[in-house]
Design a protein around this motif. Structure first.
Motif, PDB file in Angstrom:
ATOM      1  N   GLU A  32       1.070  -1.122   0.325  1.00 46.84           N
ATOM      2  CA  GLU A  32      -0.012  -0.347  -0.245  1.00 46.84           C
ATOM      3  C   GLU A  32       1.211   1.296   0.301  1.00 46.84           C
ATOM      4  OE1 GLU A  32      -4.219   0.254   1.948  1.00 46.84           O
ATOM      5  OE2 GLU A  32      -2.623   0.030   3.247  1.00 46.84           O
ATOM      6  N   ILE A  33       0.944   2.027  -1.348  1.00 50.29           N
ATOM      7  CA  ILE A  33       2.001   3.251  -1.035  1.00 50.29           C
ATOM      8  C   ILE A  33       1.061   3.940  -0.789  1.00 50.29           C
ATOM      9  CG2 ILE A  33       2.927   1.883  -3.079  1.00 50.29           C
ATOM     10  CD1 ILE A  33       1.322   4.054  -4.805  1.00 50.29           C
ATOM     11  N   GLN A  34       2.476   5.135  -0.647  1.00 49.75           N
ATOM     12  CA  GLN A  34       1.838   6.725   0.754  1.00 49.75           C
ATOM     13  C   GLN A  34       1.381   7.583  -0.382  1.00 49.75           C
ATOM     14  OE1 GLN A  34       5.091   8.324   2.672  1.00 49.75           O
ATOM     15  NE2 GLN A  34       5.505   6.543   3.445  1.00 49.75           N
ATOM     16  N   TYR A  44      -1.751   0.506  -7.789  1.00 47.40           N
ATOM     17  CA  TYR A  44      -0.429   0.291  -7.528  1.00 47.40           C
ATOM     18  C   TYR A  44      -0.843  -1.167  -6.670  1.00 47.40           C
ATOM     19  CZ  TYR A  44       4.448  -0.815  -6.081  1.00 47.40           C
ATOM     20  OH  TYR A  44       6.145  -1.403  -6.215  1.00 47.40           O
ATOM     21  N   TRP A  79      -3.538   5.278   9.796  1.00 47.63           N
ATOM     22  CA  TRP A  79      -2.301   5.401  10.239  1.00 47.63           C
ATOM     23  C   TRP A  79      -3.058   6.872  11.474  1.00 47.63           C
ATOM     24  CZ3 TRP A  79       0.349   1.591   9.953  1.00 47.63           C
ATOM     25  CH2 TRP A  79      -0.138   1.434   8.423  1.00 47.63           C
TER      26      TRP A  79
ATOM     27  N   PRO B  31       9.347   2.908  -4.662  1.00 51.22           N
ATOM     28  CA  PRO B  31       7.765   2.511  -3.476  1.00 51.22           C
ATOM     29  C   PRO B  31       7.699   2.484  -2.469  1.00 51.22           C
ATOM     30  CG  PRO B  31       8.425  -0.210  -4.299  1.00 51.22           C
ATOM     31  CD  PRO B  31       9.652   1.128  -4.952  1.00 51.22           C
ATOM     32  N   GLU B  32       7.067   3.865  -2.263  1.00 52.29           N
ATOM     33  CA  GLU B  32       7.518   4.197  -0.937  1.00 52.29           C
ATOM     34  C   GLU B  32       5.430   3.744   0.392  1.00 52.29           C
ATOM     35  OE1 GLU B  32       9.005   7.646   1.786  1.00 52.29           O
ATOM     36  OE2 GLU B  32       7.781   8.402   0.195  1.00 52.29           O
ATOM     37  N   ILE B  33       6.075   2.619   1.143  1.00 54.85           N
ATOM     38  CA  ILE B  33       4.474   2.082   1.840  1.00 54.85           C
ATOM     39  C   ILE B  33       4.107   2.859   2.887  1.00 54.85           C
ATOM     40  CG2 ILE B  33       4.884  -0.071   1.019  1.00 54.85           C
ATOM     41  CD1 ILE B  33       6.433  -0.968   4.017  1.00 54.85           C
ATOM     42  N   GLN B  34       3.232   2.832   2.976  1.00 59.48           N
ATOM     43  CA  GLN B  34       2.143   2.923   4.234  1.00 59.48           C
ATOM     44  C   GLN B  34       2.538   2.578   5.412  1.00 59.48           C
ATOM     45  OE1 GLN B  34      -2.130   3.665   3.788  1.00 59.48           O
ATOM     46  NE2 GLN B  34      -2.793   4.326   2.131  1.00 59.48           N
ATOM     47  N   SER B  35       3.328   3.446   6.942  1.00 62.36           N
ATOM     48  CA  SER B  35       3.260   2.956   7.671  1.00 62.36           C
ATOM     49  C   SER B  35       3.847   3.900   8.651  1.00 62.36           C
ATOM     50  CB  SER B  35       4.737   1.756   7.585  1.00 62.36           C
ATOM     51  OG  SER B  35       5.193   1.708   8.874  1.00 62.36           O
ATOM     52  N   LEU B  36       3.885   3.808   9.917  1.00 64.92           N
ATOM     53  CA  LEU B  36       4.242   4.701  10.944  1.00 64.92           C
ATOM     54  C   LEU B  36       5.216   4.350  10.962  1.00 64.92           C
ATOM     55  CD1 LEU B  36       1.112   5.719  12.842  1.00 64.92           C
ATOM     56  CD2 LEU B  36       2.100   6.920  11.276  1.00 64.92           C
ATOM     57  N   ILE B  41       9.167   1.212   5.965  1.00 70.70           N
ATOM     58  CA  ILE B  41       9.162   2.593   4.968  1.00 70.70           C
ATOM     59  C   ILE B  41      10.858   1.296   4.488  1.00 70.70           C
ATOM     60  CG2 ILE B  41       9.370   4.297   3.692  1.00 70.70           C
ATOM     61  CD1 ILE B  41       7.780   4.710   6.136  1.00 70.70           C
ATOM     62  N   TYR B  44      11.458  -1.717   2.690  1.00 66.08           N
ATOM     63  CA  TYR B  44      10.254  -2.648   1.445  1.00 66.08           C
ATOM     64  C   TYR B  44      11.853  -1.026   0.194  1.00 66.08           C
ATOM     65  CZ  TYR B  44       6.308  -3.060  -1.674  1.00 66.08           C
ATOM     66  OH  TYR B  44       5.766  -4.562  -1.834  1.00 66.08           O
ATOM     67  N   PRO B  75       7.019   9.272   9.808  1.00 63.44           N
ATOM     68  CA  PRO B  75       7.369   9.752   8.294  1.00 63.44           C
ATOM     69  C   PRO B  75       6.321   9.306   7.408  1.00 63.44           C
ATOM     70  CG  PRO B  75       6.641   6.893   8.817  1.00 63.44           C
ATOM     71  CD  PRO B  75       6.903   8.011  10.005  1.00 63.44           C
ATOM     72  N   LEU B  76       4.643  10.285   7.382  1.00 57.38           N
ATOM     73  CA  LEU B  76       4.077  10.832   6.620  1.00 57.38           C
ATOM     74  C   LEU B  76       3.837  11.807   6.729  1.00 57.38           C
ATOM     75  CD1 LEU B  76       1.152   8.305   8.071  1.00 57.38           C
ATOM     76  CD2 LEU B  76       2.396   7.913   5.842  1.00 57.38           C
ATOM     77  N   TRP B  79       3.444  14.338   3.645  1.00 56.87           N
ATOM     78  CA  TRP B  79       1.692  14.536   2.664  1.00 56.87           C
ATOM     79  C   TRP B  79       0.944  15.240   4.096  1.00 56.87           C
ATOM     80  CZ3 TRP B  79       2.269  12.699  -0.980  1.00 56.87           C
ATOM     81  CH2 TRP B  79       2.453  11.109  -1.858  1.00 56.87           C
TER      82      TRP B  79
END
Lengths: 179, 179
Positions: A32-34, A44, A79, B31-36, B41, B44, B75-76, B79
């Motif tokens: 799941e990309i940002q 994606y 999140w 690819p930058e995945i969603q995570s805190l 990140i 991956y 890390p978000l 956004w």
């Protein structure tokens, strides 16, 4: 060629299956990309799914956008739930004194050639002080426009009547019937 | 075997190169995945890099955590910057009346066998009303602990003296010397 709805969530699957009976559930861990754009995130995942399996795929993504926070949380809502919960979201809306919000579901469909189409259902509403113990996630703080009950105060049946996912799926069903 | 720092940012690259002279810059869209969790990140991305190139890789990730928002933005942060900018972040901190923050950089290193290690540099501080036009991103609202200047009021030289990235890179350099 089989049409798979890629989700680990049985309730979501059943909701869509009522509208598009031919679908099969497929559990698959996809990256799941940002992004703040749900279509980008779904695209994606659909491409990753197509590389692993043969078939047609459906993938959905849910957004909650607070006017007070631009497009946030948007598709990053999970999140926010993990970090501050719905109480934290309500606190932010309250302290910024701006309660308008929009919830939406986007369903992405990848056909047998790998072409991708998107179908969206949305619901305007307000962030309110948490009410109700039904539903899940941020349901207790979302009051849909025209309703006196938050999602957290609605039974599944009531919620499905104004479901964003259902509206997105109805658009998809019409598209599939035409093609 | 070459050691690549995967980044499109020349300034970041030069900052690390001063500490680890042997590195090469490599621009690669990963690819930058969603995570805190920044390590998740980076892991991956490092794996994706290793599948495409032969070599050892460095990838970094920057976090800004506001106490008022749990681990968010973490890390978000990019956004949040896109949706509400630093003015919006300051407004949230102010309206919640909680200004404590921590900024950090994590560098992930993938060795020739693909083993991954992480090195972190962090800086406590406060969110303040925007000050200064130097730097970039959220620099104007971050006041490092013990400083009278925000990052936005510091020259690159001043900022590098208390750089989180530099501290993470120093840890990495020591690790590389021992191994």
């Amino acid at each position: 060629m089989l049409l798979y709805f890629v989700t680990g969530n049985k309730n979501k699957f059943n909701e869509i299956k009522r509208i598009i009976p031919g679908i099969k559930q497929l559990k698959m861990d996809l990256p799941e990309i940002q992004s703040l754009n749900p279509e980008e995130i779904i695209r994606y995942k659909l491409k990753a799914a197509s590389r692993r399996y043969k078939g047609q795929f459906l993938i959905d993504d849910t957004c909650l956008c607070l006017k007070a926070m631009g497009k946030l949380p948007g598709p990053l809502i999970k999140w926010f739930m993990e970090a501050i919960g719905y109480e934290g979201l309500y606190k932010i809306a309250k302290s910024l004194n701006e309660f308008s919000a929009e919830a939406s579901v986007v369903i992405g469909y990848s056909d047998k050639k790998g072409n991708i189409k998107f179908f969206k259902g949305s619901q305007k509403g307000k962030i309110v002080e948490p009410r109700g113990t039904l539903g899940w996630g941020w349901d207790p703080i979302f009051l849909p426009k025209g309703s006196t009950k938050t999602y957290g105060e609605m039974t599944i049946k009531e919620k499905n009547m104004i479901s964003m996912r259902k509206r997105a799926a109805e658009k998809l069903r019409k598209y599939l019937e035409r093609n």
